[in-house]
Design a protein around this motif. Structure first.
Motif, mmCIF file in Angstrom:
data_model
loop_
_atom_site.group_PDB
_atom_site.id
_atom_site.type_symbol
_atom_site.label_atom_id
_atom_site.label_comp_id
_atom_site.label_asym_id
_atom_site.label_seq_id
_atom_site.Cartn_x
_atom_site.Cartn_y
_atom_site.Cartn_z
ATOM 1 N N GLU A 284 0.823 -1.212 0.000
ATOM 2 C CA GLU A 284 0.000 0.000 0.000
ATOM 3 C C GLU A 284 0.861 1.269 0.000
ATOM 4 N N ASP B 40 0.868 4.170 -2.833
ATOM 5 C CA ASP B 40 0.679 5.591 -2.505
ATOM 6 C C ASP B 40 1.787 6.441 -3.131
ATOM 7 N N GLU B 41 3.015 5.958 -3.033
ATOM 8 C CA GLU B 41 4.166 6.704 -3.553
ATOM 9 C C GLU B 41 4.094 6.834 -5.070
ATOM 10 N N ASN C 20 1.360 6.525 -6.973
ATOM 11 C CA ASN C 20 0.200 7.352 -7.327
ATOM 12 C C ASN C 20 0.491 8.838 -7.157
ATOM 13 N N GLN D 90 -4.100 6.068 -12.085
ATOM 14 C CA GLN D 90 -3.980 5.842 -10.649
ATOM 15 C C GLN D 90 -4.244 4.365 -10.319
ATOM 16 N N THR E 92 7.047 7.248 6.822
ATOM 17 C CA THR E 92 5.798 7.163 6.060
ATOM 18 C C THR E 92 4.853 6.154 6.687
ATOM 19 N N LYS F 133 1.096 6.883 8.200
ATOM 20 C CA LYS F 133 -0.076 6.250 7.590
ATOM 21 C C LYS F 133 -0.844 5.363 8.573
#
Length: 400
Positions: free
Chosen positions: A49, A53-54, A56, A65, A301, A305
């Motif tokens: 995940e 995220d990185e 996207n 995306q 990170t 998160k």
């Protein structure tokens, strides 16, 4: 800015102005999110995940995306069923997973027959890549890497720390009896015999066992000096607790991944029990960060998160593998299966260039030939890297 970057930035800007959502691409995230293996399954998925995220945030893959469609591989049959659902109903372009070797082996066969790429980021058993599948790629180290590293640790560090010759130590191998534990134990026997180790017993057991007292008694009666255990979390905790209750105190216990790298395991058994226990596993967090660029940023990170520190190196290793794959897919012409295979052949990441320390290049049977593990030890409530020297932050501590 490159033409591709310009087009991506323009697409984002236009989507914001018009209120329209950007184009999306679906990938499967197939892990044991419930059941006995859920803790490490969820921890592994978190690494994927963070990688998504990185990517996207940097424009996605080919301007689209990424959306992760979860599948719960609670057991082998469910893994098969969820793989079919992700492919036929969700329409994923590829599947990422899966942490559990037996579930990965089952689900990847479904993907292979459907011509859908399957990216294994955490399962170590031989048969994951040993079947010669065209569409399966594994980024993480293997059972053989683990077995070989444990034997090397005994020969180069454990025996000298105890003031003994390696062949004078009595070795007991215990393992959960799925593809994971069986594969590792087989390599421990092979490399151990080559190194002249005295392996006095090898015993398998089901990971779901609720009593390991007979195994503990057997090891105690054989006067085993060093125990190798390949296990998941529940059986790691059970063995350590019952060994402590029985007064069984071998000179060293070396875990093979699974529960031995997890903070919840240390919390379950207590610092007095876990102190000094060794582990051969994926890269963890108390490591020489000169060898693992990006690790500290990953940890920050993760904490932002999920509101806690990483519970195991499984998340880190899933992140490293997924990030390399997604970046390669971003540079591909399209996302057709054969094009994805071509993109994987082009990945060439050198050792020391990832947050896990190892490099990535797919070789025979699409196994990452640059993957490697490290040796850790629980010291003062923290799992610290002690082997090899390039990744170590402190010395191994054994004996009086």
């Amino acid at each position: 800015m490159s033409r591709k970057g310009f087009l991506t930035s323009t697409a984002i800007a236009l989507s914001l102005m018009t209120g329209q959502a950007m184009a999306e691409i679906k990938f499967g995230a197939l892990y044991p999110f419930s059941g006995q293996l859920a803790l490490l399954g969820e921890e592994s998925a978190r690494g994927l995940e963070i990688a998504v995220d990185e990517v996207n945030a940097n424009g996605g893959v080919q301007g689209e995306q990424i959306v992760l469609e979860r599948g719960d591989a609670v057991d082998n049959n469910q893994a098969i069923g969820e793989a079919r659902r992700l492919i036929s109903l969700a329409g994923v372009k590829a599947i990422f997973g899966t942490y559990s070797s037996s579930r990965s082996i089952a689900a990847s066969q479904v993907a292979e027959l459907s011509g859908i790429p399957y990216f294994e980021l955490g399962a170590v058993a031989d048969d994951v890549t040993g079947r010669g599948l065209q569409y399966l790629f594994r980024t993480n180290p293997t059972a053989e890497d683990m077995g070989e590293l444990i034997v090397q640790m005994v020969v180069e560090k454990v025996a000298p720390s105890l003031g003994k010759e390696p062949g004078d130590l009595k070795i007991g191998i215990i393992h959960e009896d799925s593809a994971y534990g069986t594969s590792v134990a087989g390599h421990q026997e092979r490399y151990g015999e080559e190194a002249g180790l005295n392996i006095v017993t090898t015993q398998g057991y089901p990971a779901s066992t609720v009593d390991m007292s007979s195994i503990v008694l057997s090891l105690k009666q054989r006067e085993v000096d060093v125990v190798f255990q390949t296990s998941y979390q529940n059986d790691s905790v059970l063995f350590l607790q019952q060994a402590n209750e029985a007064g069984f105190e071998p000179a060293a216990i070396i875990g093979g991944g699974g529960g031995y790298s997890m903070l919840p395991t240390a919390e379950a058994v207590g610092n007095d029990v876990i102190e000094g226990v060794l582990d051969a596993d994926f890269t963890q967090y108390a490591v020489n960060t000169d060898f693992t660029p990006g690790l500290e940023a990953f940890v920050e990170t993760y904490k932002e998160k999920y509101g806690e520190t990483p519970r195991s190196g499984h998340s880190l290793n899933n992140y490293v593998g997924a990030l390399a794959i997604l970046e390669a897919l971003d540079g591909a012409e399209d996302l057709e299966p054969d094009t994805i295979v071509e993109a994987m052949a082009g990945i060439d990441v050198q050792e020391g260039d990832t947050a896990a320390g190892y490099g990535i290049k797919f070789g025979v049977n699409n196994q990452n030939e640059r993957a490697s593990m490290m040796g850790m030890q629980w010291q003062d409530g923290q799992l610290v890297t002690v082997y090899p020297d390039a990744g170590a932050v402190t010395e191994m501590k054994l004996g009086n």
